[in-house]
Scaffold this active site. Structure first.
Site, mmCIF file in Angstrom:
data_model
loop_
_atom_site.group_PDB
_atom_site.id
_atom_site.type_symbol
_atom_site.label_atom_id
_atom_site.label_comp_id
_atom_site.label_asym_id
_atom_site.label_seq_id
_atom_site.Cartn_x
_atom_site.Cartn_y
_atom_site.Cartn_z
ATOM 1 N N LYS A 583 0.809 -1.229 0.000
ATOM 2 C CA LYS A 583 0.000 0.000 0.000
ATOM 3 C C LYS A 583 0.842 1.280 0.000
ATOM 4 O O LYS A 583 0.297 2.378 -0.157
ATOM 5 C CB LYS A 583 -0.908 0.038 1.237
ATOM 6 C CG LYS A 583 -1.815 -1.151 1.399
ATOM 7 C CD LYS A 583 -2.582 -1.069 2.709
ATOM 8 C CE LYS A 583 -3.326 -2.362 2.988
ATOM 9 N NZ LYS A 583 -2.415 -3.496 3.256
ATOM 10 N N ALA A 615 -8.314 -7.001 0.207
ATOM 11 C CA ALA A 615 -7.746 -8.248 -0.318
ATOM 12 C C ALA A 615 -8.263 -8.507 -1.731
ATOM 13 O O ALA A 615 -8.012 -7.722 -2.636
ATOM 14 C CB ALA A 615 -8.040 -9.411 0.625
ATOM 15 N N GLY A 668 -2.612 -15.287 9.590
ATOM 16 C CA GLY A 668 -2.185 -14.500 8.436
ATOM 17 C C GLY A 668 -3.068 -13.320 8.115
ATOM 18 O O GLY A 668 -3.038 -12.796 7.000
ATOM 19 N N LYS A 686 -6.003 2.738 3.563
ATOM 20 C CA LYS A 686 -7.019 2.185 2.651
ATOM 21 C C LYS A 686 -8.080 3.223 2.294
ATOM 22 O O LYS A 686 -8.456 3.351 1.124
ATOM 23 C CB LYS A 686 -7.668 0.956 3.297
ATOM 24 C CG LYS A 686 -6.743 -0.249 3.385
ATOM 25 C CD LYS A 686 -7.423 -1.435 4.071
ATOM 26 C CE LYS A 686 -6.506 -2.644 4.128
ATOM 27 N NZ LYS A 686 -7.131 -3.813 4.780
ATOM 28 N N GLY A 800 -6.566 -12.637 4.598
ATOM 29 C CA GLY A 800 -6.212 -14.033 4.395
ATOM 30 C C GLY A 800 -5.327 -14.194 3.176
ATOM 31 O O GLY A 800 -5.497 -13.515 2.163
#
Length: 816
Positions: A583, A615, A668, A686, A800
């Site tokens: 990012k 994701a 994770g 974000k 994930g």
């Protein structure tokens, strides 16, 4: 009657000659044939080299001649019966004595003229053809040796003599009337002038000899036997998937051979083209292969279903010569003066292009002519340069020509656009363009360093459209990186069959090592390469990507490193696509973010970062679709941290907060440093990215971040962080208790409204859209001009390794 010509590779040694003999025997069963042969492979070069040594007083010419003599003597011993070898061994020795005498004279005089060069080089074809004729005679075949020098008449332009076709054809016809042998063996390349001096026919001279013979006798077919199975769609040394061309017109073959196709030379085709004689290129070592038929009788009626192009050729070591100036506009004779001065210096012009304003003329010439050309042009236009009507000639070197050739290009629209588009998308800059009015050839001049990439890109576009080769460079082989590699290997067969792309991992790097695996290896071998790779350096990794210059390259950043985005711009400028899970770049200073997007646009490549938010969820893609369709986003409300959602969905005060965070990290869902998630930094990045993609020039410092972690938790390393979480367990239990008291739950929410953004914990009531969000799910609620009353909602797993890798994978496929 058929004419068979065997090149140097086909007569390189006894084994090859025996293969040629089998072909001759088979063809002679049904036809009377004339066989034209070249010198043994490398013989002509060795003869020239020996003479050059002698002219420079270098006695190495002696052993070079002896070495070549030994090669011919061994050939006699292998091909001629023992009882008959003596005469032929003496024949070879006598002529090599003559060669040595010539070189001795050159050594004494220190002079190696073109006339002597022709005499010395003539021995190559003379000897090979005599030995082959003797071999066929001893095999019981009705063969005779014909001395081409007695029948092919030329002018006295030594090393590149011009043939008097009218007299030559009569001589050949008369010889064949007098000699009715079933097989006639002819040395290629050599001839004589009117004074009896030996001359040679220049580059491709043996092919030219065979073409002259075919035209003189109106042969049924001319066969060129070489070491490849016909003309190829591209140079197989550059393109591993180059294919033989089954059938091609004379004009197409002329165009391909002019720009570097080595199988044929342009003068070769002219005599047979005039007589409409088919020419077939065959492989001596694979005689069963069909080869390439060069003919007039191409079926033009089926042009719609025929390929748009037949081949790609290339020519290296090219220079551009540009003459420009306002004094050229509207002045007749400028071009004539330019071409005349080059002609006087015997400089061949390969390609011409001129601006419609007449302000400049650009010519392509061979690099070894640059010095003479520059001097000649500047001298010819000296007065114009002095008066500043014309600028001194401009020279650019280190260039190559690539030509796309095909009769059908004139019947199809968009061929040039397709050609230039695929080159532009791979960062290949075109320096000059030429297209004849016949539309059989589009020629471009590009940098020499781009030649392999360009030819492969064009070959893939016009001859392998079924599958595009994609080269991936992966940086970051953690949880997501491993999953991505696994998905690539598992899904690649599907992509080849359905999406028509083939993904190849061309480079790997983690924080310790980097490597550039070979193609066609397994996933385990790929990772083993990395384990044993060289020391990692992101700068060197980028340099290697740029220097390899592979087509359809994609750099994939699956890290959280602040260093790696520093190489993005240099890669984008080389038209390397970038897919970033990282990012940092998209959430950096707005000016930098905008610069990266503009750089990608300006260099015809992609910069995708869908997985920066949510994701694998299509959040950024949804924004882009809304904006492109003319909508405007007015507000965003979102839960954007799978980590924080997981944590507050699973923390109820019964087990320590630190254990829930540790569980999230284990599965994770967190960054390597969980504080980036829990401090709201990740969520702030974000919402910043979403606001920017929605068209708002927001900076990171403008986002209000309402933290919930005690200040002491942010100090020290990650181990200390977990200790502080245990210390402040009461604080976290109070947060949950306050929410429960109002029959609400905790969610870490990002909002963007009226140009302002905020992130922080909020109490969410059951009737709220954010309430029913479980596990690691994310949700983004868009309000737009069109979705003003009923918002647009994107919801699903937002963390994930599997889903993040799949999002990166999707970006890779979109990028190519």
């Amino acid at each position: 009657m058929k004419i068979l010509k065997f090149g140097g590779s086909s007569v390189a040694n006894a084994n090859n000659i025996l293969q040629a003999e089998n072909i001759i025997k088979k063809e002679s069963l049904q036809n009377k044939i004339i066989v034209v042969v070249s010198a043994l492979q490398g013989a002509t070069d060795s003869l020239i080299k020996a003479a050059n040594y002698a002219s420079h007083k270098d006695e190495r010419y002696i052993w070079l001649i002896k070495e070549l003599e030994e090669k011919h003597l061994n050939l006699v011993k292998e091909l001629i019966p023992v009882l008959d070898q003596s005469a032929w061994l003496s024949f070879v020795k006598k002529h090599f004595n003559d060669i040595e005498d010539l070189c001795n004279s050159i050594f004494v005089l220190g002079e190696f003229t073109n006339r002597i060069k022709d005499k010395i080089t003539s021995y190559g074809e003379f000897l090979s053809s005599n030995i082959i004729a003797a071999r066929l005679q001893y095999e019981g075949l009705d063969a005779i040796w014909m001395n081409a020098m007695d029948h092919i008449l030329t002018d006295s332009a030594f090393t590149n003599a011009k043939v008097d076709l009218e007299i030559t054809e009569k001589n050949i016809q008369n010889y064949c009337k007098e000699h009715q042998n079933h097989i006639i063996i002819v040395p290629g390349f050599i001839a004589k002038d009117g004074k009896g001096n030996i001359t040679t026919l220049g580059r491709g001279g043996s092919d030219y000899t065979s073409s002259i013979m075919a035209a003189a006798l109106s042969a049924d077919e001319l066969q060129i036997w070489t070491d490849v199975s016909g003309m190829m769609t591209a140079d197989p040394r550059l393109v591993s998937n180059a294919k033989p061309i089954p059938e091609i017109s004379y004009h197409e073959a002329m165009e391909l051979s002019h720009f570097g196709a080595k199988v044929l030379y342009p003068p070769t085709i002219q005599p047979v083209m005039i007589k409409n004689i088919d020419l077939r290129i065959k492989n001596t070592f694979k005689p069963e292969a069909a080869g390439t038929l060069v003919t007039h009788n191409i079926n033009a009626s089926d042009s719609e279903n025929s390929p748009v192009a037949v081949g790609i050729s290339n020519m290296s070591h090219i220079a551009l010569l540009t003459l420009e100036g306002s004094g050229m506009v509207g002045i007749p004779g400028i071009s004539a003066r330019l071409f005349q001065c080059l002609s006087l210096e015997k400089i061949n012009v390969v390609l011409i292009t001129q601006s419609s304003s007449e302000h400049s003329i650009t010519l392509a010439i061979h690099e070894n002519d640059v010095v003479h050309a520059e001097t000649a042009v500047n001298s010819s236009f000296a007065d114009d340069v002095k008066l500043k009507r014309i600028a001194p000639v401009k020279i650019e070197t280190g260039l190559s020509i690539v030509a796309l050739v095909g009769e059908n290009m004139k019947n199809r629209s968009g061929v040039s656009a397709k050609m230039f588009g695929c080159l532009g998308n791979n960062g290949i800059n075109i320096r000059a363009i030429a297209q004849g009015s016949s539309e059989k050839n589009i020629s471009i001049v590009i940098s020499e360093k781009d030649i392999k990439k360009a030819v492969n890109v064009l070959h893939e576009e016009f001859f392998e459209s079924e599958i595009k080769q994609v080269h991936l460079y992966l940086c970051g082989i953690g949880n997501v990186g491993h999953k991505l590699i696994q998905q690539i290997y598992e899904q690649n067969e599907y992509l080849k069959e359905h999406i028509l792309i083939n993904l190849r991992i061309a480079g790997l790097s983690n924080s310790r090592n980097m490597c550039f695996p070979e193609s066609g290896i397994s996933k385990d071998e790929c990772l083993e390469h990395l384990k044993n790779g060289e020391k990692a350096s992101i700068e060197k990794f980028a340099e290697e990507i740029i220097s390899r210059n592979l087509r359809n390259s994609v750099f994939v950043d699956v890290t959280a490193s602040a260093e790696i985005p520093k190489i993005y711009e240099s890669l984008l400028k080389k038209s390397v696509n970038i897919v970033a899970c990282n990012k940092i770049a998209a959430s950096s200073d707005f000016e930098k973010y905008q610069s990266l997007k503009n750089t990608a646009k300006n260099h015809s490549c992609k910069f995708f970062f869908e997985t920066n938010v949510g994701a694998g969820l299509p959040i950024i893609g949804t924004i882009n679709d809304l904006i492109r369709s003319g909508d405007k986003i007015t507000s965003i409300q979102a839960v954007l941290s799978g980590t924080l959602n997981f944590v507050f969905n699973n923390y109820d005060g019964n087990i320590p907060f630190s254990e829930v965070v540790a569980q999230a990290q284990k599965e994770g869902y967190t960054e390597p440093d969980p504080r980036l998630d829990l401090a709201g930094t990740d969520v702030a990045r974000k919402i910043l990215i979403l606001a920017r993609e929605a068209g708002y020039p927001l900076e990171f410092h403008q986002i209000e971040n309402i933290g919930f972690l005690p200040e002491e938790c942010m100090q020290g390393d990650v181990d200390n962080f977990y200790q502080m979480l245990l210390k402040y367990e009461d604080h976290f239990q109070n947060l949950v208790a306050e929410a429960k008291a109002g029959n609400k739950i905790l969610k870490y929410v990002a909002t963007f409204n009226h140009g302002k953004a905020q992130v922080g914990l909020q109490h969410i009531a059951p009737e709220d859209d954010l309430y029913h969000l479980y596990g690691k799910d994310n949700i983004v609620i868009f309000k737009t001009l069109r979705y003003s009353e009923q918002p647009l909602v994107v919801k699903g797993a937002g963390a994930g390794a599997d889903v993040t890798a799949s999002g990166v994978f999707a970006d890779i496929v979109r990028a190519v």
